[in-house]
Design an enzyme around this catalytic site. Structure first.
Site, short mmCIF file in Angstrom:
data_model
loop_
_atom_site.label_atom_id
_atom_site.label_comp_id
_atom_site.label_asym_id
_atom_site.label_seq_id
_atom_site.Cartn_x
_atom_site.Cartn_y
_atom_site.Cartn_z
N LYS A 70 0.84 -1.20 0.00
CA LYS A 70 0.00 0.00 0.00
C LYS A 70 0.87 1.25 0.00
CE LYS A 70 -3.86 1.98 2.67
NZ LYS A 70 -4.72 1.76 3.87
N SER A 145 -9.33 1.58 3.04
CA SER A 145 -8.52 2.37 2.13
C SER A 145 -7.47 1.56 1.38
CB SER A 145 -7.83 3.51 2.89
OG SER A 145 -6.98 3.00 3.92
N SER A 169 -9.70 -0.78 7.09
CA SER A 169 -9.12 -0.56 5.77
C SER A 169 -8.44 -1.77 5.14
CB SER A 169 -8.12 0.60 5.82
OG SER A 169 -8.80 1.81 5.99
#
Length: 465
Positions: A70, A145, A169
């Site tokens: 990420k 996210s 997330s």
């Protein structure tokens, strides 16, 4: 050489791999090819085209495993944009300790994954780098996210990845893409080299298609080599919450939830109704106040350390997403009307301590191995409208609050939570089953996951590398 994933790749590096690493080298090359074929998903912000040349020569528990990281977790030599324009050109000089542990174990970093801007949302409908699309239906979101990692894992571009989880997330995108995601006990993995929101709630979390890969990743990231094996279903006692986690549910999710309960009961799992009011009441407001207070403090310190030329105001001035900009202007920047005072923050930390105690008491009182419930109350929403809200059981609802409703409590408490596939709904979209465990019981939770994964079915069991 690394390039943004949206650019034409040009000539590839063709350095020969050592004979003993040839199959791993070729596997990474295949993953790079899949990444280009799946570029329409928007999973990568930066794809490292030299990843194959960096394939480790020696053996390791993750030897040859391709991973996506990420874009808020530092990878040396690759931009760490956090999905926002102001950090587009920030390139860390060293790996986050968690990334270094993966590399030392033989994993190959394929690139940096797209995400919801500054990790402040659950749609990954990124306005600066493009939206992340769900492989099951590219018109739908991939959750957030950590949506980019989930999409890349689900599409078989990479075998696994690292996301971060503050309020859901990792687990939300895992659920809506039909993959597996672990939020460990807070503090289990090293958290340095990660763009922060909340030290109280933030944690790195591994994502993969199978729980067995999460077991491997958790062992490497934590240094905990406690053996993990699937448990006999009849030895498992799960709490089935009433209220908060199960009401209301989208019809498609409700059908899969009821089917999962029947399958678990038929396999011999002991299912116990549990009242969860003691640790869910006021959880959303408590958790959000903690995040908003700590984000102001911790993001400021992070920028001062890594980007001293960029303060919070300069960061906010370039935010692309109106939802994220609204959070900064309303609750984080100097003079914001919704600034959280220190007194409110301290009161919320005290309420969190009471929630943790109530959570532990619930497990003890019922002799539970875990709590089970749908990870998200609904399946993936349409990208075109998801940021404007949603309808759940005939009522208008806030998208963010709805999708983190079930993942929130463990996040505030700091307990581990695991999302595994719960099957495909009648609308063709994946659903997720979450199991939460006692604080610190991460390896026990993974053992539950190995068992329940086989009972509830796994739509992506044969997909990918």
């Amino acid at each position: 050489m690394s390039e943004p994933a949206t650019k034409e790749s040009g000539t590839r590096t063709g350095r020969a791999a050592p004979a003993g690493a040839r199959s791993r080298y070729e596997s990474v090359q295949m993953s790079l090819e899949r990444a280009e074929e799946a570029a329409y998903l928007g999973g990568f912000i930066t794809l490292d085209h030299d990843a194959a040349a960096k394939t480790p020569d020696g053996p390791g528990p993750l030897s040859g495993m391709t991973v996506a990281i990420k874009d808020n977790i530092h990878v040396a030599g690759l931009p760490n944009t956090v999905g926002t324009p102001a950090l587009r050109d920030f390139v860390p000089v060293s790996d986050a300790p968690a990334v270094r542990r993966l590399r030392d174990a033989g994993a190959v970093v394929l690139g940096k994954a797209n995400m919801h801007e500054l990790a402040l949302g659950i749609t990954s409908n990124n306005q600066a780098f493009g939206p992340v699309r769900n492989p099951s239906d590219p018109s739908r979101f991939a959750g957030g996210s950590s949506g980019g990692v989930a999409a890349l894992v689900a599409a078989g571009v990479v075998r696994a990845g690292l996301g971060t989880d503050t309020g859901g997330s990792v687990r939300v995108p895992a659920a809506v893409t039909g993959t597996c995601g672990l939020r460990p006990t807070v503090g289990r993995y090293p958290g340095e080299g990660v763009t922060p929101l909340s030290g109280t709630r933030d944690t790195i979390g591994p994502m993969a298609r199978r729980v067995a890969d999460l077991v491997l990743l958790d062992g490497v990231l934590s240094g905990d080599d406690t053996p993990v094996a699937a448990r006999p279903p009849r030895s498992i006692r799960l709490g089935v919450p009433t209220g908060h986690f199960t009401e209301p549910l989208e019809d498609e999710v409700a059908v899969r939830w009821e089917a999962s309960l029947r399958a678990l009961a038929a396999a011999g799992v002991d299912l116990v109704p549990v009242d969860v009011t003691s640790f869910t009441e006021g959880e959303f407001e408590t958790g959000m106040a903690i995040v908003l207070y700590e984000a102001r403090v911790e993001l400021s310190a992070y920028l001062a350390k890594y980007r001293p030329q960029t303060d919070l105001a300069a960061l906010a001035a370039l935010i692309a997403g109106p939802d994220v900009r609204g959070v900064f202007e309303g609750c984080i920047l100097d003079g914001a009307p919704g600034l959280i005072s220190e007194d409110v923050y301290r009161a919320c930390l005290a309420r969190r301590r009471r929630m943790r105690a109530a959570y532990a008491d619930t497990f003890a009182a019922h002799g539970l191995d875990g709590l089970a419930f749908p990870t998200t109350p609904a399946t993936a929403l349409d990208l075109a409208t998801c940021d404007q809200g949603m309808v759940l059981c005939g009522e208008t609802a806030d998208t963010f609050a709805t999708f983190i409703r079930n993942t929130g409590p463990a996040s505030v408490i700091g307990a581990p939570g695991l999302s595994i596939p719960m099957g495909v709904a009648t609308n063709g979209l994946p659903t997720g089953l979450e199991i939460d465990a006692r604080v610190g019981a991460d390896r026990d939770l993974l053992a539950l996951g190995l068992t329940l994964e086989g009972i509830c079915g796994h739509p992506l069991a044969t997909a990918g590398p």
